[in-house]
Design a protein around this motif. Sequence first.
Motif, PDB file in Angstrom:
ATOM      1  N   ALA A  35      62.739 -24.580 -27.075  1.00 30.51           N
ATOM      2  CA  ALA A  35      64.059 -24.736 -27.513  1.00 30.51           C
ATOM      3  C   ALA A  35      64.584 -25.772 -26.295  1.00 30.51           C
ATOM      4  O   ALA A  35      65.563 -26.811 -26.759  1.00 30.51           O
ATOM      5  CB  ALA A  35      64.637 -23.402 -27.317  1.00 30.51           C
ATOM      6  N   LEU A  36      64.493 -25.738 -25.201  1.00 26.29           N
ATOM      7  CA  LEU A  36      64.971 -26.603 -23.875  1.00 26.29           C
ATOM      8  C   LEU A  36      64.633 -28.133 -24.574  1.00 26.29           C
ATOM      9  O   LEU A  36      65.398 -28.808 -24.560  1.00 26.29           O
ATOM     10  CB  LEU A  36      64.297 -26.162 -22.724  1.00 26.29           C
ATOM     11  CG  LEU A  36      64.862 -27.312 -21.615  1.00 26.29           C
ATOM     12  CD1 LEU A  36      66.398 -27.107 -21.454  1.00 26.29           C
ATOM     13  CD2 LEU A  36      63.971 -26.806 -20.373  1.00 26.29           C
ATOM     14  N   ILE A  80      57.177 -17.790 -21.854  1.00 29.37           N
ATOM     15  CA  ILE A  80      58.297 -19.003 -21.522  1.00 29.37           C
ATOM     16  C   ILE A  80      57.842 -20.097 -22.481  1.00 29.37           C
ATOM     17  O   ILE A  80      59.047 -20.789 -22.690  1.00 29.37           O
ATOM     18  CB  ILE A  80      58.145 -19.476 -20.235  1.00 29.37           C
ATOM     19  CG1 ILE A  80      56.592 -20.177 -19.863  1.00 29.37           C
ATOM     20  CG2 ILE A  80      58.274 -18.387 -18.851  1.00 29.37           C
ATOM     21  CD1 ILE A  80      56.785 -20.857 -18.646  1.00 29.37           C
ATOM     22  N   TYR A 101      60.925 -20.674 -25.047  1.00 26.77           N
ATOM     23  CA  TYR A 101      62.129 -21.237 -24.202  1.00 26.77           C
ATOM     24  C   TYR A 101      62.069 -22.606 -23.886  1.00 26.77           C
ATOM     25  O   TYR A 101      63.184 -23.500 -23.938  1.00 26.77           O
ATOM     26  CB  TYR A 101      62.344 -20.438 -23.022  1.00 26.77           C
ATOM     27  CG  TYR A 101      62.792 -19.031 -23.339  1.00 26.77           C
ATOM     28  CD1 TYR A 101      64.164 -18.609 -23.964  1.00 26.77           C
ATOM     29  CD2 TYR A 101      61.806 -17.993 -22.818  1.00 26.77           C
ATOM     30  CE1 TYR A 101      64.175 -16.931 -23.896  1.00 26.77           C
ATOM     31  CE2 TYR A 101      62.154 -16.471 -23.318  1.00 26.77           C
ATOM     32  CZ  TYR A 101      63.336 -16.174 -23.560  1.00 26.77           C
ATOM     33  OH  TYR A 101      63.447 -15.035 -23.834  1.00 26.77           O
TER      34      TYR A 101
END
Length: 304
Positions: A112-113, A106, A109
């Motif tokens: 990027a978040l 994770i 992600y």
Amino acid sequence: MYLLTLVLGLGLLLWGMKELRQGLQSFAGLYLRQLLLWMTATPIRGFWAGGICTAFLQSSTALTVMAVSFVDAELLPFENALALILGSNIGSTLTTQLLALPLEQITPYLLALGALGYLFIPKRIRYLFLAVFGLSLLFFALSMLQSGMAPLADKPSIQQFLQQLGNNHLKGVLAGTLLSALLHSSSATTGIVMLLTENGQITLPTALAFIFGANIGTCFTAVLAALVSSRAAQRVAVFHVLLNVFGVLLFLPFVGPMAQGLSLIGGSLSRQVANAHTLFNILSSLLAFPLLPKATQFLKRILH
């Protein structure tokens, strides 16, 4: 290749620390500070919080680096962080995770978040995304350091060196310290020692000395992070080192009897090494806990 991986990993670690600190300072304000203060309001509460958080994260190094960040950002007094460090040593021994978090899967992600949230979300909440970006960068750097340097453990020269240690316990401590600092993981070092012990390449007492040293070596990452931090944050990192040195000085004279006791308990040789790691960390933290006030005064005196 190994040197390049090390340099990149350390650079990303320091960058993640910087972004995490900046995001927390800009967003947190009073609320996060109140939560952190509540978690560490008493030494007992901080002790348990450190153990649970480390079991949750499966990384005492990550928690220690985060504690250095919080203290450096002035979100947490350094005195309150010391109990967290004690608890983290115990949390790092748990073989079963309290909550399974596939961090490696994770992390991209979260990166990027955090980046997109910081770039496109307005007002103060964007700094929360910056903190998420910094934290995920920190985990990515730790994962990169561990996976990138771990192949060194398979080199015949390193394994031959370990086999030549014999029963020199002091050499075992020094070798464990160096290899754990190099691999940025006491767990990786422990795994190597368990394998060598199971194969009869090193004796159980030497393996225990090696494990003791690995606990000192795992402090390297937090010490490195503290070099660019405030004096209060440096006290947290120094305490982490002193805690593990205290444990080594306490246990090293009793390596022989401890090995005999573990043999009586039974289990495979690798299981006995794992039990030694757990016993070392739990007893070191419990014995150091009553000394927290003295440790606080000492750290203020040497790092004022």
